[in-house]
Design an enzyme around this catalytic site. Structure first.
Site, short mmCIF file in Angstrom:
data_model
loop_
_atom_site.label_atom_id
_atom_site.label_comp_id
_atom_site.label_asym_id
_atom_site.label_seq_id
_atom_site.Cartn_x
_atom_site.Cartn_y
_atom_site.Cartn_z
N SER A 81 -19.84 -40.75 -35.96
CA SER A 81 -20.21 -39.34 -36.08
C SER A 81 -20.19 -38.65 -34.72
O SER A 81 -20.49 -39.25 -33.70
CB SER A 81 -21.59 -39.19 -36.70
OG SER A 81 -21.94 -37.81 -36.71
N LYS A 104 -23.77 -43.64 -42.69
CA LYS A 104 -23.02 -42.46 -42.22
C LYS A 104 -22.97 -41.39 -43.32
O LYS A 104 -23.08 -40.20 -43.06
CB LYS A 104 -21.60 -42.88 -41.81
CG LYS A 104 -20.64 -41.73 -41.53
CD LYS A 104 -21.10 -40.89 -40.38
CE LYS A 104 -20.16 -39.81 -39.87
NZ LYS A 104 -19.21 -39.19 -40.71
N GLU A 111 -27.10 -33.72 -42.90
CA GLU A 111 -26.43 -32.64 -42.15
C GLU A 111 -26.21 -31.42 -43.07
O GLU A 111 -26.45 -30.29 -42.65
CB GLU A 111 -25.10 -33.20 -41.65
CG GLU A 111 -24.22 -32.28 -40.87
CD GLU A 111 -22.86 -32.97 -40.57
OE1 GLU A 111 -22.88 -34.12 -40.09
OE2 GLU A 111 -21.82 -32.37 -40.85
N GLY A 143 -8.64 -40.58 -33.67
CA GLY A 143 -8.09 -41.85 -33.21
C GLY A 143 -7.72 -41.79 -31.74
O GLY A 143 -8.08 -42.66 -30.94
N HIS A 157 -26.24 -39.69 -43.40
CA HIS A 157 -26.26 -38.82 -42.21
C HIS A 157 -25.60 -37.48 -42.56
O HIS A 157 -26.14 -36.41 -42.29
CB HIS A 157 -25.51 -39.49 -41.05
CG HIS A 157 -25.12 -38.54 -39.95
ND1 HIS A 157 -24.04 -37.69 -40.06
CD2 HIS A 157 -25.68 -38.28 -38.73
CE1 HIS A 157 -23.96 -36.95 -38.96
NE2 HIS A 157 -24.93 -37.30 -38.14
N ASN A 158 -24.44 -37.54 -43.19
CA ASN A 158 -23.73 -36.30 -43.53
C ASN A 158 -24.49 -35.50 -44.59
O ASN A 158 -24.50 -34.27 -44.54
CB ASN A 158 -22.33 -36.63 -44.05
CG ASN A 158 -21.40 -37.05 -42.93
OD1 ASN A 158 -21.86 -37.49 -41.87
ND2 ASN A 158 -20.11 -36.96 -43.14
#
Ligand code: 2AM
Length: 480
Positions: free
Chosen positions: A128, A182, A189, A14, A185-186
């Site tokens: 990401s 996302k 990964e 953040g 995507h992970n």
């Protein structure tokens, strides 16, 4: 002066996003549950003109230009719902809540519906690139209420990573689309990391190379078609020495952790019936690695071939390193092909109309799986936007054809020496299944029909016609 955007949740991700937005000329108002963190951050950041610290949610809402834009960077799960519930009575129609955490896509679907019913726009966005990405340019995958996109697009694209001047941030689609992309995507990964670690394992215990030599090999691979962030950091990691001068990697406990996005990808692939075998294998292998004590016990009890006994002769198998590079490349093609298939199937299931080319485009930079390879996927997509399977497109087809013998060689060596290569083996067996005109599923169908009268299709009748045989009766009558 009112702030351009608000952010709730001042953990490192953040904070870094706030600093990134300020660097791009935006004024940001911030709030955190533990309010002391607000003051500490404002003081440390020292950006008086551009940073407004707020001590309550009311203060935050008051500090924002309309329509208000508020990013939540809080722990996924109930904290997101808690903040949404606190914000709703304070907001007006057309205001925007953005969830930038790793939320589950089904939660994002639910929240979008709930907030749109109140006239509030909701965006669930994948971000990401870790802490470094958040600070200097992540890949951003927003989805949700489409009307929010023109209002947040300038900020999002300004703070995103750029590749050849193109921002790694585009609109993904309705409700849960951004968080789903996302998540996959992970998942990819996980597969990439598992494959790289298997290659490392073989270089270390089959080739018997030392850690510095292996670092150099990864550095060399990073100059070619495997060029990627994960290969680059692997080479770096292997160079690092502990206080005693020995490789730090050897001091790291071999029990992998996880936060759940890989598992969610695997679960979704099972639900949608997409054989995403490299991702699921990578997830299982993390679970298996975590059983460290049991593995140590099993190692002393189940004796068979042992890599300790591999002779020095493997050292002169220079070609093996080249085969390994090819095997890694072929397996990577399989992993991405499977991942994109999953995206494609989910897009149909949830009516997201995902653009796979755009996804490849925004994954080129900022995120953990960024690589030269994603450029190729984008190019292939541009040539045929409606491809059925990435691996069947000419470019990848040729690459796989060339690399397949190397993959087979690597897997056979590994199997015969007892070095576990579940992801390489999954890539090979998936490829062998995928390119099989015939699979023994006829026997499975016959068994299902035998014990459960589930019916089967025949090769000599049109598809869709179901047949049932009483196999036991037929056997009896045949004996007569
Ligand atoms: P905190 O600083 O008050 O712990 C990442 O953990 C971020 O999510 C932090 O900003 C943290 O706030 C916030 N967070 C975690 N759990 C939360 C909860 N149950 N309610 C509100 N914020 C929470």
């Amino acid at each position: 002066m009112k702030a351009d955007i608000g952010l709730i949740g001042l953990a490192v991700m953040g904070q870094n996003l706030v600093l990134n937005m300020i660097d791009h000329g935006y004024t940001v108002a911030v709030y955190n549950r533990t309010v002391s963190k607000v003051d500490a951050f404002v003081e440390e950041a020292n950006r008086n003109d551009a940073l407004i610290g707020c001590h309550s949610i009311e203060e935050l809402v008051e500090a924002l230009q309309k329509p208000r834009k508020i990013i939540l960077m809080v722990k996924a799960g109930s904290p997101v719902d808690d903040f949404i519930n606190q914000l709703v009575p304070l907001l007006e129609k057309g205001d925007i809540i953005i969830d930038g955490g790793n939320s589950h896509y089904l939660d994002t679907i639910r929240r979008t519906k709930f907030l749109e019913e109140q006239g509030i726009l909701f965006v669930g966005t994948g971000i990401s690139g870790g802490e470094e990405g958040a600070r200097h340019g992540p890949a951003i995958m927003p989805g949700g209420s489409k009307d929010a996109w023109p209002l947040i697009k300038p900020i999002f694209q300004d703070i995103a990573a750029k590749v050849d001047g193109v921002p790694c941030c585009e609109w993904m689609g309705p409700d849960g689309a951004g968080h789903y992309v996302k998540m996959v995507h992970n998942g990819i990964e996980y597969a990439d990391m598992q494959l790289i670690s298997e290659a490392y394992h073989l270089l270390r215990y089959y080739m018997k190379l030392d850690v510095d030599q292996i670092s150099d090999i990864f550095a060399e691979w990073n100059q070619g078609k495997l060029k990627s962030y994960l290969i680059e950091i692997t080479s770096d990691i292997l160079k690092v020495k502990d206080e005693d001068g020995l490789p730090l990697i050897d001091k790291v406990l071999d029990a992998a952790g996880q936060k759940g996005t890989g598992k969610w990808t695997a679960i979704s692939s099972l639900e949608l019936g997409v054989p995403t075998t490299l991702i699921t294998t990578a997830v299982y292998q993390r679970f298996l690695s975590a059983l460290k004590d049991t593995r140590v016990e099993a190692a002393s009890k189940i004796k068979d071939v042992d890599h300790e006994e591999i002779t020095e002769s493997s050292k002169i198998d220079e070609d093996f390193i080249n085969h390994l590079q090819e095997a890694l490349y072929a397996s990577k093609i399989v992993a991405y092909s499977q991942g994109f298939q999953l995206l494609s199937q989910a897009s149909k299931e949830y009516n997201w109309d995902l653009n796979l080319g755009t996804i490849a485009l925004i994954w080129r930079g900022g995120c953990i799986i960024r690589s030269a390879f994603l450029n190729k996927i984008k190019e292939v997509h541009d040539q045929n936007p409606h491809f059925e399977h990435l691996i069947l497109e000419t470019f990848f087809l040729k690459k796989v054809e060339m690399a397949l013998p190397s993959l087979r060689k690597v897997v056979m060596k590994a199997l015969s020496t007892g070095i576990p290569v579940p992801a390489f083996a999954a890539a090979l067996t998936w490829l062998d299944s995928f390119r099989s005109k015939y699979l023994p599923a006829n026997l499975i169908q016959a068994q299902r029909d035998y014990f459960g009268a589930h019916g089967f299709e025949r090769i000599d009748y049109p598809r869709g016609t179901s047949f049932h045989v009483n196999w036991q009766e037929k056997l009896k009558t045949m004996k007569k």
